[in-house]
Design an enzyme around this catalytic site. Structure first.
Site, PDB file in Angstrom:
ATOM      1  CD  GLU A   1       6.540   9.453  23.294  1.00 53.09           C
ATOM      2  OE1 GLU A   1       6.626  10.395  24.090  1.00 53.09           O
ATOM      3  OE2 GLU A   1       7.396   9.214  22.424  1.00 53.09           O
TER       4      GLU A   1
ATOM      5  CD  GLU B   1      23.863  -6.054  18.833  1.00 53.85           C
ATOM      6  OE1 GLU B   1      24.322  -5.576  19.887  1.00 53.85           O
ATOM      7  OE2 GLU B   1      24.033  -5.536  17.714  1.00 53.85           O
TER       8      GLU B   1
END
Length: 324
Positions: free
Chosen positions: A139, A108
């Site tokens: 992870e 963004e």
């Protein structure tokens, strides 16, 4: 040579896995984000409106927890801004929800602040696939983040922000360790106090939100806290870089009709110019709102104003003062 039991499993290996599982269970049991709030054992029995009110009441705790970390957040913003000025980048690291929060914030920044897409980067365990689909085992790979950072040619002018609700994600820890090795600024965003990633970072931001509304679902309060913090890190550092003026985004470039209309409106709002003058200034500034504002405020030509803006490091107020 170890023998296998009737099920085909290696007893020694099975015992080792059991020990690791027991250690992990013990570790998780101490995390506030993994605790169960016994007062909410009847959630499935509540009317929907009561559920809404109960969840909203929990969410109201988040801003207070973020506010408690104001000093560390400010230190991170100053460090990020300093490195941005040296041409450095901001890189987010995370797995699952934490990784998606970083990717979202990075994606963004270009449309919001007119930045180069490489200035703020989001890395997620498991790669692009993990943005939309769970890649849960990713992870646990403590080398993957380092490999990605190495591919980015990470250096001392960069900042790496590791995000993990538990504060112990191996992917994030590995990335922070590599970032430290090359001299980059390291920041950790965790939802537990005394976190491993906090200890591994130059600036720990530990936003303790407590047990989740649904036990262990750290996409809730922990995820919201992460979003609030990354909002601050990117937005406030962009403000420090002069991407706004009087609280308005001015590093916009009119590249389509909607942005052109927004740009003209911004020029009118901030300078008091007529629509005709705003359109003229925007055209002279080749679509740059910030440069157009400088033209409107000083009556300088684009040939004079553009170098002045560059000399002021993009800070519109300073450029106005220099040309006034």
């Amino acid at each position: 040579m170890p023998t296998e039991n009737a099920s085909g499993a290696d007893p020694a290996r099975a015992a080792e896995e059991d020990d690791r599982l027991a250690a992990l269970i013990g570790e998780l049991s101490h995390l506030s984000t993994e605790q169960a709030d016994t007062s909410r054992g009847d959630l499935d029995l509540l009317p929907t409106l009561d559920l809404v009110r109960a969840m909203n009441a929990e969410d109201r705790r988040i801003p207070e927890a973020v506010a408690a970390q104001a000093e560390n957040i400010a230190a991170a913003v100053d460090g990020i801004t300093e490195r941005f000025r040296r041409g450095g980048r901001l890189v987010y690291l995370g797995a699952g929800t934490a990784g998606r929060v970083g990717v979202l914030d990075a994606s963004e920044c270009p449309p919001t602040f007119g930045t180069d897409p490489d200035m703020v980067v989001g890395l997620i365990a498991g790669g692009e696939t993990a943005i939309r689909n769970a890649v849960e085992n990713a992870e646990d790979d403590d080398r993957a983040a380092a490999e990605s950072l190495r591919a980015l040619h990470l250096g001392a002018d960069d900042t790496v922000v590791g995000i993990s609700a538990s504060g112990r994600t191996p992917y994030v820890l590995g990335g922070l360790a590599y970032a430290h090795e090359v001299g980059a600024l390291t920041v950790a965003i965790a939802a537990n106090a005394g976190s491993a990633i906090g200890a591994a970072a130059d600036v720990p931001i530990e936003v303790v939100v407590g047990p989740e509304f649904v036990t262990g679902s750290t996409r809730l309060k922990a995820g919201t806290a992460q979003k609030l913090v990354v909002n601050m890190l990117s937005t406030l550092s962009m403000i420090r870089l002069g991407k706004t003026y009087r609280g308005v985004m001015v590093d916009l470039r009119a590249t389509n009709e909607k942005l052109r209309a927004r740009s003209v409106r911004t020029l009118i709002q901030l300078s008091g110019a007529s629509q005709e003058d705003a359109v003229r200034a925007l055209a002279e500034a080749d679509g740059s709102v910030k440069l157009a504002l400088l033209l409107l405020f000083t009556d300088a030509s684009a040939e004079t104003a553009a170098p002045a803006l560059a000399a002021a490091d993009g800070i519109l107020r300073d450029a106005i003062a220099a040309l006034s």
